[in-house]
Design an enzyme around this catalytic site. Structure first.
Site, PDB file in Angstrom:
ATOM      1  N   LEU A   1      64.651  41.940  71.574  1.00 23.68           N
ATOM      2  CA  LEU A   1      65.130  43.060  72.376  1.00 23.68           C
ATOM      3  C   LEU A   1      64.714  44.374  71.724  1.00 23.68           C
ATOM      4  CD1 LEU A   1      68.680  41.973  73.587  1.00 23.68           C
ATOM      5  CD2 LEU A   1      66.420  41.418  74.495  1.00 23.68           C
TER       6      LEU A   1
ATOM      7  N   SER B   1      64.197  48.852  72.879  1.00 25.82           N
ATOM      8  CA  SER B   1      64.234  49.878  73.926  1.00 25.82           C
ATOM      9  C   SER B   1      62.873  49.979  74.601  1.00 25.82           C
ATOM     10  CB  SER B   1      64.601  51.228  73.328  1.00 25.82           C
ATOM     11  OG  SER B   1      65.878  51.130  72.747  1.00 25.82           O
TER      12      SER B   1
ATOM     13  N   HIS C   1      71.486  46.220  70.085  1.00 29.02           N
ATOM     14  CA  HIS C   1      72.349  47.253  69.501  1.00 29.02           C
ATOM     15  C   HIS C   1      73.815  46.834  69.575  1.00 29.02           C
ATOM     16  CE1 HIS C   1      68.999  50.120  70.805  1.00 29.02           C
ATOM     17  NE2 HIS C   1      69.107  50.365  69.513  1.00 29.02           N
TER      18      HIS C   1
ATOM     19  N   LYS D   1      64.725  43.502  63.153  1.00 28.32           N
ATOM     20  CA  LYS D   1      63.521  43.607  63.987  1.00 28.32           C
ATOM     21  C   LYS D   1      62.603  44.670  63.397  1.00 28.32           C
ATOM     22  CE  LYS D   1      61.600  45.209  67.652  1.00 28.32           C
ATOM     23  NZ  LYS D   1      61.750  46.522  68.101  1.00 28.32           N
TER      24      LYS D   1
ATOM     25  N   GLN E   1      60.188  61.332  63.244  1.00 30.86           N
ATOM     26  CA  GLN E   1      59.581  60.014  63.025  1.00 30.86           C
ATOM     27  C   GLN E   1      58.546  59.650  64.088  1.00 30.86           C
ATOM     28  OE1 GLN E   1      63.626  58.155  63.380  1.00 30.86           O
ATOM     29  NE2 GLN E   1      62.519  56.476  64.319  1.00 30.86           N
TER      30      GLN E   1
ATOM     31  N   ASN F   1      69.570  54.528  74.281  1.00 28.97           N
ATOM     32  CA  ASN F   1      68.978  53.562  75.216  1.00 28.97           C
ATOM     33  C   ASN F   1      69.380  52.149  74.760  1.00 28.97           C
ATOM     34  OD1 ASN F   1      65.900  52.232  76.303  1.00 28.97           O
ATOM     35  ND2 ASN F   1      67.486  53.042  77.595  1.00 28.97           N
TER      36      ASN F   1
END
Ligand code: PAF
Length: 275
Positions: free
Chosen positions: A181, A183, A33, A146, A57, A28
C-alpha cells in the site's frame, strides 16, 4: 481528536499527553498508515499524527505540487483509528524562513538505492523528521518498513544525535494481490494497477531463489530487472542488500533484504522483502 495547526498550541496541549507515540505522515492516508496508528496506541498514552507534505524532500519535477492533499478524509480516518492528536501545519508554520540548518545523513547510506535516484531526498526527510521530533517530543515514533532506507536513515539519526526516541519499524501492509500500500498507488490507471503486483512477485521470486540456495545475486537481480522491463516497467534498481546498513552482502551472509524501485508509466513504486 485534538487538531492543531500551530506549533505553540500543539505544544501547550501535549503537556498532559503522557507517553507520546508519533506517526509522521504526508497524509492521503491508506490502510498501511491506519495499521501504524493502531499499533501506536499500544506503545504509549497518546497517539500523535502529523500530516505535512514536506517540500524539502521532493526534487524539482517530482510530485510535490500534485501530491494528494486529502485532509478532511484523513481526519475522519484518524478519528476512527482512535488517534488523539493531529498536527497539520501549513508551510509557513513549518518553514517560516528559508530552512538553513539541515540534517545531512552519511553518503554511504544515502548515495545508494533511493538516495541515488532522488538526490537530496533523505536530507529533506531527516531534517523534517528531526524538526517534528523537536516539536512533538515523542517517546516513540513509528515508521513503515516499506520505506526501508528511510527507516534506517532515521534510526541511525536518532542514535547518532542521541535523540531520546525509540523508533519502531512496522511491517508493510499489502493488498490481497501483494501490492504494497502506498499513496502513490492512487496515480495508477486500472490497467497499471493490475500490473503493479508484479513488483512484489518479482521480489518474492528472488527471496525464494536465495532460500533455495542460489547466491549469485547479480544474476537474480538482472533476471528480475529484465522481467520488469519485459512487462512495461522502467526499473531503477533491484538489489540484494544487508539489512543492517544496506551495503552489498558477502556470499553466505545472513540478514538480507531485497529492494526494488521501478517506474510504471509515470508512477514510481518501491517495495522490499526481508529474508
Ligand atoms: O514517509 C513519509 O511519509 C515521509 O517521508 C515522512 C516520514 C512523513 C517525512 O516527511
Amino acid at each position: 481528536m485534538h487538531i492543531h495547526h500551530s506549533i505553540a498550541a500543539l505544544r501547550a496541549d501535549l503537556k498532559e499527553a503522557g507517553r507520546i507515540v508519533l506517526v509522521p505522515t504526508m497524509g492521503n492516508l491508506h490502510d498501511g498508515h491506519i495499521a501504524l496508528m493502531r499499533q501506536a496506541r499500544k506503545h504509549g498514552d497518546s497517539a500523535v499524527v502529523t500530516i505535512f507534505v514536506n517540500r524539502l524532500q521532493f526534487r524539482p519535477g517530482e510530485d510535490f505540487e500534485n501530491y494528494p492533499r486529502t485532509l478532511a478524509a484523513d481526519c475522519e480516518r484518524l478519528v476512527v483509528a482512535g488517534v488523539d492528536y493531529l498536527f497539520a501545519p501549513d508551510e509557513d508554520e513549518m518553514y517560516p524562513a528559508q530552512q538553513q540548518y539541515y540534517v545531512d545523513p552519511p553518503s554511504e547510506l544515502i548515495g545508494i538505492l533511493e538516495g541515488e535516484f532522488r538526490p537530496g531526498h533523505f536530507r529533506g526527510v531527516a531534517t523534517v523528521v528531526l524538526k517534528l521530533f523537536n516539536i512533538v517530543l515523542p517517546q516513540v515514533a513509528l515508521f513503515g518498513k516499506k520505506d526501508y532506507q528511510q527507516m534506517l536513515v532515521l534510526s541511525n539519526m536518532v542514535r547518532d544525535l542521541a535523540f531520546p526516541v525509540e523508533i519502531i519499524a512496522a511491517d508493510t501492509v499489502r493488498a490481497d494481490d501483494g501490492l504494497a500500500l502506498s499513496s502513490r498507488n492512487g496515480y495508477l490507471t486500472a490497467e497499471q494497477r493490475n500490473e503493479a503486483p508484479r513488483l512484489y512477485h518479482t521480489l518474492s521470486k528472488i527471496v525464494a531463489a536465495i532460500r533455495a540456495g542460489k547466491n549469485d545475486f547479480p544474476v537474480l537481480e538482472a533476471e528480475a530487472m529484465n522481467e520488469l522491463r519485459g512487462n512495461g516497467w522502467a526499473p531503477s534498481y533491484v538489489s540484494v542488500r544487508r539489512k543492517a546498513d544496506l551495503q552489498l552482502p558477502q556470499v553466505g551472509e545472513a540478514g538480507l533484504v531485497v529492494l526494488a524501485a521501478a517506474l510504471l508509466g509515470n508512477t514510481r513504486l518501491i517495495d522490499n522483502l526481508e529474508l
